[in-house]
Design a protein around this motif. Structure first.
Motif, PDB file in Angstrom:
ATOM      1  N   VAL A  11      -6.084 -14.239  97.924  1.00  0.00           N
ATOM      2  CA  VAL A  11      -6.321 -13.002  98.722  1.00  0.00           C
ATOM      3  C   VAL A  11      -5.041 -12.804  99.629  1.00  0.00           C
ATOM      4  O   VAL A  11      -4.849 -13.698 100.376  1.00  0.00           O
ATOM      5  CB  VAL A  11      -7.598 -12.996  99.356  1.00  0.00           C
ATOM      6  N   LEU A  12      -4.527 -11.699  99.567  1.00  0.00           N
ATOM      7  CA  LEU A  12      -3.253 -11.340 100.388  1.00  0.00           C
ATOM      8  C   LEU A  12      -3.729 -10.298 101.271  1.00  0.00           C
ATOM      9  O   LEU A  12      -4.084  -8.999 100.975  1.00  0.00           O
ATOM     10  CB  LEU A  12      -2.032 -10.861  99.593  1.00  0.00           C
ATOM     11  N   GLY A  13      -3.998 -10.885 102.630  1.00  0.00           N
ATOM     12  CA  GLY A  13      -4.718  -9.884 103.565  1.00  0.00           C
ATOM     13  C   GLY A  13      -5.730 -10.402 104.123  1.00  0.00           C
ATOM     14  O   GLY A  13      -6.759 -10.495 103.320  1.00  0.00           O
ATOM     15  N   GLY A  14      -6.127 -10.567 105.314  1.00  0.00           N
ATOM     16  CA  GLY A  14      -7.187 -11.248 105.816  1.00  0.00           C
ATOM     17  C   GLY A  14      -8.013  -9.989 106.888  1.00  0.00           C
ATOM     18  O   GLY A  14      -8.737 -10.884 107.857  1.00  0.00           O
ATOM     19  N   GLY A  15      -8.086  -8.864 106.420  1.00  0.00           N
ATOM     20  CA  GLY A  15      -8.972  -7.994 107.267  1.00  0.00           C
ATOM     21  C   GLY A  15     -10.323  -8.223 106.659  1.00  0.00           C
ATOM     22  O   GLY A  15     -10.453  -9.174 105.887  1.00  0.00           O
ATOM     23  N   PRO A  16     -11.237  -7.186 107.029  1.00  0.00           N
ATOM     24  CA  PRO A  16     -12.526  -7.272 106.732  1.00  0.00           C
ATOM     25  C   PRO A  16     -12.724  -7.239 104.937  1.00  0.00           C
ATOM     26  O   PRO A  16     -13.445  -7.847 104.421  1.00  0.00           O
ATOM     27  CB  PRO A  16     -13.262  -6.140 107.072  1.00  0.00           C
ATOM     28  N   ALA A  17     -11.939  -6.509 104.416  1.00  0.00           N
ATOM     29  CA  ALA A  17     -11.962  -6.507 102.860  1.00  0.00           C
ATOM     30  C   ALA A  17     -11.546  -7.938 102.324  1.00  0.00           C
ATOM     31  O   ALA A  17     -12.300  -8.270 101.799  1.00  0.00           O
ATOM     32  CB  ALA A  17     -10.949  -5.321 102.405  1.00  0.00           C
ATOM     33  N   GLY A  18     -10.583  -8.376 102.720  1.00  0.00           N
ATOM     34  CA  GLY A  18     -10.073  -9.673 102.294  1.00  0.00           C
ATOM     35  C   GLY A  18     -10.823 -10.638 102.592  1.00  0.00           C
ATOM     36  O   GLY A  18     -11.171 -11.621 101.557  1.00  0.00           O
ATOM     37  N   GLU A  19     -11.759 -10.749 103.818  1.00  0.00           N
ATOM     38  CA  GLU A  19     -12.401 -11.782 103.958  1.00  0.00           C
ATOM     39  C   GLU A  19     -13.818 -11.775 103.105  1.00  0.00           C
ATOM     40  O   GLU A  19     -14.267 -12.919 102.565  1.00  0.00           O
ATOM     41  CB  GLU A  19     -13.115 -11.477 105.604  1.00  0.00           C
ATOM     42  N   ASN A  20     -14.167 -10.586 102.665  1.00  0.00           N
ATOM     43  CA  ASN A  20     -15.276 -10.467 101.727  1.00  0.00           C
ATOM     44  C   ASN A  20     -15.156 -10.868 100.550  1.00  0.00           C
ATOM     45  O   ASN A  20     -16.019 -11.222  99.714  1.00  0.00           O
ATOM     46  CB  ASN A  20     -15.832  -8.934 102.183  1.00  0.00           C
ATOM     47  N   VAL A  21     -14.026 -10.433 100.250  1.00  0.00           N
ATOM     48  CA  VAL A  21     -13.638 -10.945  98.953  1.00  0.00           C
ATOM     49  C   VAL A  21     -13.830 -12.558  98.743  1.00  0.00           C
ATOM     50  O   VAL A  21     -14.361 -13.081  97.881  1.00  0.00           O
ATOM     51  CB  VAL A  21     -12.036 -10.591  98.409  1.00  0.00           C
ATOM     52  N   VAL A  22     -13.277 -13.210  99.895  1.00  0.00           N
ATOM     53  CA  VAL A  22     -13.391 -14.734  99.873  1.00  0.00           C
ATOM     54  C   VAL A  22     -14.736 -15.206  99.763  1.00  0.00           C
ATOM     55  O   VAL A  22     -14.978 -16.204  99.450  1.00  0.00           O
ATOM     56  CB  VAL A  22     -12.599 -15.083 101.138  1.00  0.00           C
ATOM     57  N   ASP A  23     -15.499 -14.370 100.801  1.00  0.00           N
ATOM     58  CA  ASP A  23     -16.891 -14.956 101.006  1.00  0.00           C
ATOM     59  C   ASP A  23     -17.460 -14.849  99.488  1.00  0.00           C
ATOM     60  O   ASP A  23     -18.364 -15.643  99.081  1.00  0.00           O
ATOM     61  CB  ASP A  23     -17.500 -13.979 101.930  1.00  0.00           C
TER      62      ASP A  23
END
Length: 476
Positions: A11-23
């Motif tokens: 995941v490239l980018g650790g804002g809310p959208a990126g964090e939720n993909v990781v989750d």
């Protein structure tokens, strides 16, 4: 460049959208790496939603209290600006992301600090702040969640004038004596509301004929009235042609069409967003640097079965809650495909198809009065060729509104599809109007017939009784 480290998902980018993909991908058992150049948590946590609402809360609470007779005299004084800024700092974690990093570690995600770029198919190259280089390889998917940044116009003198963008407006450590806000957007009106309440003399300059141009026109009109009553100067139909700053710390002057000038201590430009894609390696996979990334309803980039884009970067809906929604969609789709299961066969809830960011998009503008909207405006519905009717009601006539605030002023509108008798859009403007929004979102997203909404009885005496009045007005 070091040998590639392989993960199921990068995941490239650790804002809310990126964090939720990781989750979502970690919950599905997929190994996942997250790449972030700044703070984990992104724009929302440190320079947008969280700090702006922390600054706005005392302004709106005081405004509400002043409408209650038994409280009016008790809140007649100025806000404690230092306390408001300290409260904002608390909610941003003092611009440290330790808590976010700890959470990612707790779910087994791997974090790479540094600038990430696509490095061909299914690969991301990362350069750390210390100059170290890593290559990450994705077995199943790369997700771009790099977000957007403020767009500044090409005006003479603007760069040297060091204008505020939304970042500086939400993180400033002092209250400017005078603040000029250029723009009529959500950021413009919210920051005008916050800083005027904290003690700035604020002037808003909007190029268009009104504020909040993408919403129902009455929303912008009522917000403009509220700003003016609070002491803000609001001017529409105004064009800025140049900016001049006196030295490194002196006042800043905007030059308007016709030669008029306005001087202030700080200048905020809130005139749009641009994608953070100019240097993330799009050219290595046949895409154009600096462009928004088009996606299908599964948030996958057409022509690249391994590449997804969620959040602001795909330009479908530039709001945190919608980026998180898209992340849930993409995460579910990636997990299903990684398991070798066709996504449509497992899509019991429509979990792999994003529709809410185009058909039932909710938004709240935290001004005084608040604005809450979902779905289509009347103009947008008519432009789409729908046969519609606007149903309007004066919110101040609802019993619950009068109890909520003395002299309550507001307006409500439903946009009704006359062929199906369902709600296509809804807008509420008034103190506390944001709390009315989710019911409207359910009505729009669920395509609930008005004949069923008639049996959803609002509690008395609450402001939500406006739903009954709107339905009565529709029935005639």
């Amino acid at each position: 460049m070091s040998e590639a480290v392989e993960y199921d998902v990068v995941v490239l980018g650790g804002g809310p959208a990126g964090e939720n993909v990781v989750d979502r991908t970690r919950a599905a058992g997929l190994s996942t790496a997250l790449v972030e150049a700044e703070l984990i948590g992104g724009e929302c946590s440190y320079w947008a939603c969280i700090p702006s609402k922390a600054l706005l809360r005392p302004a709106l609470a005081r405004a509400d209290a002043r409408r209650v007779p038994a409280l009016r005299d008790a809140v007649s004084g100025p806000l404690d600006a230092a306390a408001a800024l300290a409260h904002r700092d608390y909610w941003t974690g003092h611009w440290k992301d330790d808590g976010q990093v700890d959470w990612l570690a707790s779910i087994g995600a791997h974090v790479y600090r540094g600038h990430g770029r696509l490095y061909g198919t299914r690969k991301v190259a990362v350069t750390s702040p210390e100059g170290e280089h890593h290559v990450l390889s994705a077995r199943h998917a790369v997700v771009v969640a790099t977000g957007s940044r403020a767009r500044l116009p090409d005006l003479p003198g603007l760069t040297g004038a060091r204008p505020w963008t939304g970042r500086e407006a939400t993180s400033a450590q002092h209250v400017p004596g005078r603040l000029t806000v250029v723009g009529g957007s959500v950021v413009a009106v919210e920051m005008a509301t916050a800083w005027q309440a904290l003690g700035s003399a604020v002037t808003v300059l909007a190029r268009g004929s009104g504020l909040l141009p993408r919403m129902e026109s009455f929303a912008g009109e009522l917000v403009a009235d509220g700003l003016r009553e609070a002491g803000t100067v609001v001017r529409t139909g105004t064009t800025v042609e140049a900016v001049v700053r006196d030295g490194s710390t002196g006042p800043v002057t905007v030059v308007l069409a016709g030669g008029e000038t306005i001087e202030s201590d700080e200048l905020l430009f809130a005139t749009g967003r641009t994608p953070r894609t100019e240097d993330i390696g799009l050219e290595t996979v046949g895409l154009t640097p600096g462009d928004w990334l088009p996606v299908d309803d599964g948030c996958r980039v057409p022509g690249h079965d391994w590449l997804y884009a969620v959040g602001d970067v795909n330009h479908r809906a530039l709001m945190t809650h919608q980026g998180k929604y898209q992340a849930r969609i993409a995460g579910a789709a990636i997990a299903a495909r990684a398991a070798g299961v066709p996504v449509l066969e497992t899509d019991r809830w429509g979990a792999h198809t994003a529709t809410a960011d185009t058909e039932a998009l909710p938004q709240v503008v935290f001004t005084d009065p608040e604005v809450a909207s979902v779905g289509l405006t009347l103009a947008a519905a008519e432009e789409a060729g729908r046969r519609v009717r606007a149903v309007d009601y004066d919110l101040g006539r609802v019993s619950g509104a009068g109890l909520y605030a003395d002299g309550y002023r507001g307006h409500a509108r439903l946009v009704v599809d006359l062929d199906r008798e369902t709600v296509l859009g809804a807008t509420f403007v008034g103190p506390g109007a944001g709390e009315l929004l989710h019911a409207a979102t359910i009505a729009v997203a669920g395509e609930v017939p008005l004949s069923r909404l008639w049996h959803a009885v609002p509690a008395f005496p609450t402001v939500s009784e406006v739903w009954l009045r709107l339905l009565e007005t529709y029935r005639g």
